[in-house]
Design a protein around this motif. Sequence first.
Motif, PDB file in Angstrom:
ATOM      1  N   THR A  13     -30.925  33.763 -96.705  1.00 60.61           N
ATOM      2  CA  THR A  13     -30.478  33.005 -97.866  1.00 60.61           C
ATOM      3  C   THR A  13     -31.368  33.226 -99.081  1.00 60.61           C
ATOM      4  O   THR A  13     -30.945  33.016-100.216  1.00 60.61           O
ATOM      5  N   THR A 258     -12.238  20.374-103.036  1.00 61.78           N
ATOM      6  CA  THR A 258     -12.717  21.740-102.865  1.00 61.78           C
ATOM      7  C   THR A 258     -11.528  22.680-102.679  1.00 61.78           C
ATOM      8  O   THR A 258     -10.403  22.246-102.421  1.00 61.78           O
ATOM      9  N   GLY A 302     -19.037  30.302-108.567  1.00 63.71           N
ATOM     10  CA  GLY A 302     -19.267  29.310-107.533  1.00 63.71           C
ATOM     11  C   GLY A 302     -18.206  28.234-107.449  1.00 63.71           C
ATOM     12  O   GLY A 302     -18.446  27.149-106.913  1.00 63.71           O
ATOM     13  N   SER A 305     -15.096  27.354-102.373  1.00 64.60           N
ATOM     14  CA  SER A 305     -16.008  26.889-101.331  1.00 64.60           C
ATOM     15  C   SER A 305     -16.500  28.023-100.453  1.00 64.60           C
ATOM     16  O   SER A 305     -17.685  28.082-100.097  1.00 64.60           O
ATOM     17  N   PHE A 306     -15.600  28.920-100.069  1.00 63.37           N
ATOM     18  CA  PHE A 306     -15.934  30.050 -99.206  1.00 63.37           C
ATOM     19  C   PHE A 306     -14.733  30.976 -99.167  1.00 63.37           C
ATOM     20  O   PHE A 306     -13.697  30.702 -99.790  1.00 63.37           O
ATOM     21  N   GLU A 360     -23.395  34.733 -98.095  1.00 63.28           N
ATOM     22  CA  GLU A 360     -23.189  33.393 -98.650  1.00 63.28           C
ATOM     23  C   GLU A 360     -21.763  32.891 -98.426  1.00 63.28           C
ATOM     24  O   GLU A 360     -21.549  31.788 -97.893  1.00 63.28           O
ATOM     25  N   TYR A 361     -20.767  33.703 -98.832  1.00 66.97           N
ATOM     26  CA  TYR A 361     -19.386  33.227 -98.855  1.00 66.97           C
ATOM     27  C   TYR A 361     -18.648  33.384 -97.530  1.00 66.97           C
ATOM     28  O   TYR A 361     -17.651  32.697 -97.285  1.00 66.97           O
ATOM     29  N   ASP A 364     -22.728  31.426 -94.607  1.00 62.84           N
ATOM     30  CA  ASP A 364     -23.442  30.184 -94.865  1.00 62.84           C
ATOM     31  C   ASP A 364     -22.538  29.077 -95.394  1.00 62.84           C
ATOM     32  O   ASP A 364     -22.548  27.944 -94.884  1.00 62.84           O
ATOM     33  N   ARG A 365     -21.746  29.379 -96.400  1.00 63.12           N
ATOM     34  CA  ARG A 365     -20.891  28.347 -96.995  1.00 63.12           C
ATOM     35  C   ARG A 365     -19.873  27.775 -96.000  1.00 63.12           C
ATOM     36  O   ARG A 365     -19.746  26.547 -95.890  1.00 63.12           O
ATOM     37  N   ARG A 368     -21.592  25.509 -93.338  1.00 62.52           N
ATOM     38  CA  ARG A 368     -21.976  24.193 -93.859  1.00 62.52           C
ATOM     39  C   ARG A 368     -20.743  23.337 -94.160  1.00 62.52           C
ATOM     40  O   ARG A 368     -20.738  22.129 -93.917  1.00 62.52           O
ATOM     41  N   PHE A 369     -19.699  23.955 -94.681  1.00 63.85           N
ATOM     42  CA  PHE A 369     -18.476  23.229 -95.021  1.00 63.85           C
ATOM     43  C   PHE A 369     -17.896  22.526 -93.799  1.00 63.85           C
ATOM     44  O   PHE A 369     -17.476  21.370 -93.870  1.00 63.85           O
TER      45      PHE A 369
END
Length: 449
Positions: A13, A258, A302, A305-306, A360-361, A364-365, A368-369
């Motif tokens: 990250t 979102t 951004g 959300s993903f 990230e997309y 990670d995103r 977490r979502f």
Amino acid sequence: MIERVLKGRVVTTSGVIEDGWVAITDGTILAVGTGGAPEAAEIQDFGSAWLLPGAVDGQTHAGSQIGFPGMAPTTKAAVIGGVTTIVDMPYDHPIPVTKASVLQEKIAAIGEHAVCDVALYGTIPTTPDLSDIRGLIDEGVCAFKISSFEAHPDRFPRIDNSATLVLLKALEGTGLPLGLHNEDQEIVAHATKALKEAGKTGAEYHSQSRPPVAELAATSTFLEVAASTEAHAHIVHISVPEGFEMARAYRERGVSATAEMCVHYLLFDADTDMPRLKGLLKVNPPIRPGQTDALWDVLEKGQCSFVSSDHSAWPLERKTSASIFDVAAGMPGLEAMVPAFFTAAAKRKDDVQAAMLTAEYLSDRPARFFGLSGKGRIAPGFDADIAVLSPEHFVYDATANPDGPGWSAYHGMTFSVRPSATFVRGRKVWDGVAVADAAGHGRYVPRRT
């Protein structure tokens, strides 16, 4: 003794660790570093390849056609593409996941068939039962999904605003998102009828049959209903930037709103690709003309959300009717999502930035979502879910997977990275050539608040 060390360009990250290594024991990442690696029972050096956190695909349809055994081909396709966790939709054949008892059957199928890990959506019938909603929450569903458009009266029904409000109120305080398939039934029906009567049934008319206003009208109604509650409202696919702007405006009002991006909207254009691919590219909401750059701008700001695949591996005969209105909506995307996204991002950025955006997309995103603890990052204490991407151009062949449908809108596309190995909780389940005999290695991943 450490069980395994993987070496390569490790994507975290905070940045890319050149000459990096990841130490793994008991399916968990123990340490991440650079330079001299610790001793281990097995060391695999992937050289200049990228070591990314395994992707978390937030939208798949494993059971839509053959029921819960669909977990087998779907999760095999996932690991071929560097995806280590799928989040599966609840519209399974023959019945959707509306009760804890049905969910438990699906969880059992994961334990029998899945190669990678699986999180699950739940849904409701047209008349929701609060005890069933609570039962699904207690069993660990990561989200709920409904539709404002009826694809099937029982398996994929239209949920009206009163039932939607009941569900939103039931989800207050849980943190669980309520996702919407966002199309207005009446607008789509009217537009489709007019095109059919005019004899306009070719693939080029698909976007016109489900115009952006149908998508935006459903989105705005849903978000306004959600604004009367304290629940989390989520749009599972938006094909035009105005939809993401709408979600942003509701967030500014204090609504938990979102929206999600599907990878095909970032790569395909209706004007150039629908005439070429025809029904193979039919998805709902449709691929639009001239929107890819604007949607990339949304992502880079951004505002989504993903990114997900919305994978649905229909047999070829369901995708090749003369009339676009007789073609099934949806397409396979699990094998292609990661390399396709990376390749497209690298055309807009450099390779390092593309690797960071991919992690990230696509990892990670979404982790977490959906509240998937231990997923989505290469970091100590996280599951050793790792996708190895070799920096080599390759032409994607949708026929190479013996368990796949044998077709894809991505077939023949050249990608700049190739998924050459996939590890699910430390076990190599894809070696770049074949999927390991690992049925049942996949686990059900409940949501953790």
